[in-house]
Scaffold this motif. Sequence first.
Motif, PDB file in Angstrom:
ATOM      1  N   MET A   1       0.825  -1.209   0.000  1.00  0.00           N
ATOM      2  CA  MET A   1       0.000   0.000   0.000  1.00  0.00           C
ATOM      3  C   MET A   1       0.861   1.261   0.000  1.00  0.00           C
ATOM      4  O   MET A   1       0.509   2.266  -0.614  1.00  0.00           O
ATOM      5  N   LEU A   2       2.004   1.202   0.695  1.00  0.00           N
ATOM      6  CA  LEU A   2       2.911   2.358   0.687  1.00  0.00           C
ATOM      7  C   LEU A   2       3.418   2.638  -0.717  1.00  0.00           C
ATOM      8  O   LEU A   2       3.424   3.791  -1.179  1.00  0.00           O
ATOM      9  N   ALA A   3       3.830   1.586  -1.421  1.00  0.00           N
ATOM     10  CA  ALA A   3       4.355   1.766  -2.774  1.00  0.00           C
ATOM     11  C   ALA A   3       3.278   2.307  -3.714  1.00  0.00           C
ATOM     12  O   ALA A   3       3.542   3.187  -4.543  1.00  0.00           O
ATOM     13  N   ILE A   4       2.076   1.790  -3.604  1.00  0.00           N
ATOM     14  CA  ILE A   4       0.976   2.272  -4.456  1.00  0.00           C
ATOM     15  C   ILE A   4       0.694   3.748  -4.161  1.00  0.00           C
ATOM     16  O   ILE A   4       0.499   4.553  -5.080  1.00  0.00           O
ATOM     17  N   ALA A   5       0.697   4.120  -2.875  1.00  0.00           N
ATOM     18  CA  ALA A   5       0.443   5.516  -2.502  1.00  0.00           C
ATOM     19  C   ALA A   5       1.540   6.431  -3.039  1.00  0.00           C
ATOM     20  O   ALA A   5       1.251   7.514  -3.572  1.00  0.00           O
ATOM     21  N   VAL A   6       2.797   6.008  -2.930  1.00  0.00           N
ATOM     22  CA  VAL A   6       3.914   6.819  -3.433  1.00  0.00           C
ATOM     23  C   VAL A   6       3.788   7.023  -4.947  1.00  0.00           C
ATOM     24  O   VAL A   6       3.955   8.142  -5.459  1.00  0.00           O
ATOM     25  N   ALA A   7       3.500   5.930  -5.669  1.00  0.00           N
ATOM     26  CA  ALA A   7       3.387   6.029  -7.127  1.00  0.00           C
ATOM     27  C   ALA A   7       2.211   6.908  -7.536  1.00  0.00           C
ATOM     28  O   ALA A   7       2.336   7.760  -8.434  1.00  0.00           O
ATOM     29  N   LEU A   8       1.070   6.723  -6.881  1.00  0.00           N
ATOM     30  CA  LEU A   8      -0.120   7.526  -7.216  1.00  0.00           C
ATOM     31  C   LEU A   8       0.108   9.004  -6.948  1.00  0.00           C
ATOM     32  O   LEU A   8      -0.143   9.852  -7.813  1.00  0.00           O
ATOM     33  N   ILE A   9       0.583   9.320  -5.756  1.00  0.00           N
ATOM     34  CA  ILE A   9       0.774  10.728  -5.392  1.00  0.00           C
ATOM     35  C   ILE A   9       1.891  11.346  -6.231  1.00  0.00           C
ATOM     36  O   ILE A   9       1.781  12.489  -6.687  1.00  0.00           O
ATOM     37  N   GLY A  10       2.969  10.580  -6.444  1.00  0.00           N
ATOM     38  CA  GLY A  10       4.063  11.100  -7.261  1.00  0.00           C
ATOM     39  C   GLY A  10       3.619  11.401  -8.678  1.00  0.00           C
ATOM     40  O   GLY A  10       3.958  12.458  -9.240  1.00  0.00           O
TER      41      GLY A  10
END
Length: 261
Positions: A1-10
Amino acid sequence: MLAIAVALIGWWFSTGVILMLNHLPRGTYRWSFLCASALMLASLASLSANSLDDTAAGAIVGFLLVLVIWGWLEMGYLMGIVTGPHSEPCPAAVSPVQRFFLAIATSLYHELAVLVLAALVISLSWDGPNQVATLSFLTLWLMRWSAKLNLFLGVRNYNGQWLPDHLHYLDSYTRRRRMNALFPISLTMGLLAAFHLFQGAAAAGASDFDMIANTLVATLISLAVLEHLFLMLPLGDAALWRWALPQSATDQSPDPCVKET
């Protein structure tokens, strides 16, 4: 979930910042591009050390470094600083082959810059256990070319109003169509690649680094597939970046009867 959040927000935030800066008065471009150039050079200088960091944090940092480098490329093109030798609208009476080569000429210098930076990213990360930066850059490059070819062949929803005024001639190189032959292939290949990487992230015995690295790149591919869908389906993507665009660029008039051109 952290990786998905980083990619989405980035993805969302970096796209918005680039759109916002490119719709400011042209007098601001020099300073914006100078600041972006400094960040890009700092990111390149960090790649070698990052490639040796095979931790979850190292994977995230590698991903963010590439977003900065890619953002510099996009800013240079959209600001008209690194484009190509041809900057005129497409003539009306040209063959598809002529239109293709004229379209390439509008961004030739930019494409050469992408090649140079791709070589730098790959060489600076070579042999390191952390290849997130290289894979992210290659993903952005390949999916961008897929999107450009789809635009050339014809798409239903092209946000030409998002272009700064000095690049509106690029609209003449796109076509409006309900569908083209490449689009299903682009969609299928992107989904298969994302599925394969998500599988790798969820595999039994995967380390924290493998989970984060695979998920970051898989999410980036998924977002690129979503951008492809935006080209064909009236999904109201302008709302995602309303905060970054002037009102004139977010006003979309849906056209249910796309004229084939």
